[in-house]
Design a protein around this motif. Sequence first.
Motif, PDB file in Angstrom:
ATOM      1  N   ALA A 145       0.830  -1.214   0.000  1.00 34.40           N
ATOM      2  CA  ALA A 145       0.000   0.000   0.000  1.00 34.40           C
ATOM      3  C   ALA A 145       0.857   1.254   0.000  1.00 34.40           C
ATOM      4  O   ALA A 145       0.461   2.289  -0.537  1.00 34.40           O
ATOM      5  N   VAL A 146       2.030   1.174   0.612  1.00 34.58           N
ATOM      6  CA  VAL A 146       2.958   2.301   0.695  1.00 34.58           C
ATOM      7  C   VAL A 146       4.315   1.823   0.193  1.00 34.58           C
ATOM      8  O   VAL A 146       5.148   1.359   0.976  1.00 34.58           O
ATOM      9  N   PRO A 147       4.573   1.871  -1.104  1.00 36.93           N
ATOM     10  CA  PRO A 147       5.833   1.349  -1.640  1.00 36.93           C
ATOM     11  C   PRO A 147       7.030   2.194  -1.226  1.00 36.93           C
ATOM     12  O   PRO A 147       6.877   3.313  -0.721  1.00 36.93           O
ATOM     13  N   GLN A 148       8.206   1.632  -1.457  1.00 32.82           N
ATOM     14  CA  GLN A 148       9.420   2.307  -1.020  1.00 32.82           C
ATOM     15  C   GLN A 148      10.506   2.191  -2.088  1.00 32.82           C
ATOM     16  O   GLN A 148      10.396   1.355  -2.990  1.00 32.82           O
ATOM     17  N   VAL A 185      -3.133 -10.357   4.570  1.00 34.27           N
ATOM     18  CA  VAL A 185      -2.424  -9.826   5.735  1.00 34.27           C
ATOM     19  C   VAL A 185      -1.351  -8.860   5.247  1.00 34.27           C
ATOM     20  O   VAL A 185      -0.590  -9.169   4.330  1.00 34.27           O
ATOM     21  N   LEU A 186      -1.296  -7.682   5.867  1.00 33.28           N
ATOM     22  CA  LEU A 186      -0.311  -6.667   5.507  1.00 33.28           C
ATOM     23  C   LEU A 186       0.561  -6.366   6.727  1.00 33.28           C
ATOM     24  O   LEU A 186       0.238  -5.487   7.525  1.00 33.28           O
ATOM     25  N   GLY A 239       2.027   0.380  10.704  1.00 37.95           N
ATOM     26  CA  GLY A 239       1.472   0.052   9.398  1.00 37.95           C
ATOM     27  C   GLY A 239       0.116   0.696   9.188  1.00 37.95           C
ATOM     28  O   GLY A 239      -0.179   1.227   8.117  1.00 37.95           O
ATOM     29  N   ARG A 240      -0.715   0.675  10.226  1.00 38.34           N
ATOM     30  CA  ARG A 240      -2.042   1.287  10.101  1.00 38.34           C
ATOM     31  C   ARG A 240      -1.937   2.803   9.927  1.00 38.34           C
ATOM     32  O   ARG A 240      -2.680   3.403   9.144  1.00 38.34           O
ATOM     33  N   GLN A 245      -1.995   7.711   6.444  1.00 39.92           N
ATOM     34  CA  GLN A 245      -1.291   8.856   5.879  1.00 39.92           C
ATOM     35  C   GLN A 245      -1.273   8.801   4.360  1.00 39.92           C
ATOM     36  O   GLN A 245      -1.454   9.822   3.683  1.00 39.92           O
ATOM     37  N   ALA A 246      -1.030   7.605   3.806  1.00 37.89           N
ATOM     38  CA  ALA A 246      -0.967   7.464   2.351  1.00 37.89           C
ATOM     39  C   ALA A 246      -2.309   7.774   1.697  1.00 37.89           C
ATOM     40  O   ALA A 246      -2.367   8.266   0.570  1.00 37.89           O
ATOM     41  N   LYS A 247      -3.371   7.496   2.417  1.00 39.77           N
ATOM     42  CA  LYS A 247      -4.706   7.754   1.871  1.00 39.77           C
ATOM     43  C   LYS A 247      -4.994   9.243   1.771  1.00 39.77           C
ATOM     44  O   LYS A 247      -5.545   9.719   0.762  1.00 39.77           O
TER      45      LYS A 247
END
Length: 323
Positions: A145-148, A185-186, A239-240, A245-247
């Motif tokens: 969901a949040v790549p790096q 699962v993330l 992670g949550r 934040q990414a949203k």
Amino acid sequence: MRVRDAVVVVTGASSGIGRAAALEFAGKGASVVVAARRPEALRELVRECEAAGGRALAVPTDVADAHQVNNLARLAAERFGRIDVWVNAAAVSVFAPFEEIPLDDFRRVLDVNVMGCVHGARAALRYLRDQGRGVLVNVSSVVGAVPQPYTAPYGMSKFAVRALGVSLRQELRLAKARGVRVCTVLPATIDTPFFAHAANYTERRAVAMPPVYSPERVARAIVGLVRVPRREVVVGPVGRVLLLQAKFWPGLTEKLTAFQVDRSHLSRQQDADPTHGNLHEPAPGTGEVHGGWHGGRRTAVRRVATGALVLTGAALAVARGRR
């Protein structure tokens, strides 16, 4: 679904999350079929699962090979009579700038992480749909969901695993196969050998980026999904926060993530030789759950990192409200 007496297949079981999940299921009285490329690691894991109270079967398997995965499913069903739960936990990675990743390594990450899940899902669903019930669990990542930076194929693969879960849930709903559940699962950063096993061409050691959570925490989440299936579960408070934040602030999250990864996900010195890691050949040894990333300061580091992320989000929310 009852975990006790369930028949569970776990891929990627030689180390890390997969191994922790197998032990957690065995401790709850499940029959566990463990799969990975390392026969010696699987033999040791079978002994540990039986000591924990479960029955176990080892099936050496490269999940990138569909025939081997189909054989895994067949042997599981022959030994225990059915398959109730399938956990796709096998994963590999490579650290390098995008243009410096050997294409064979790039493809291998996608073959294991994406096609491995595809092969596992296809093999499992044949049994689960025939039975009219069961749970498929795919292990993605917060990176899905949040790549790096420096792990492009890994991030791509974890996005794909997440998308696969959504698509399968939709198809099962349309087919009215409501007894078959697909869960994703993330996990955030987990204390496993994953970072030491990854291919690396950065000349800097890959380091578990704090805060670091235990693989047992992910294992408990996976077992929990068998009891009470949910679409997606993020493991780890950070992670949550990152997903939130990414949203709402995707651009700023990209900038902060790039900075944080470069600063704390790779060592500061050029102190590592190039390596293919475990991409094409499995790591040696009998396998392990942990990677040794938890030091005495782990709780403090976790709290500081979590607090910093929460404060960042709050500050951004205030700034946005003042515009």
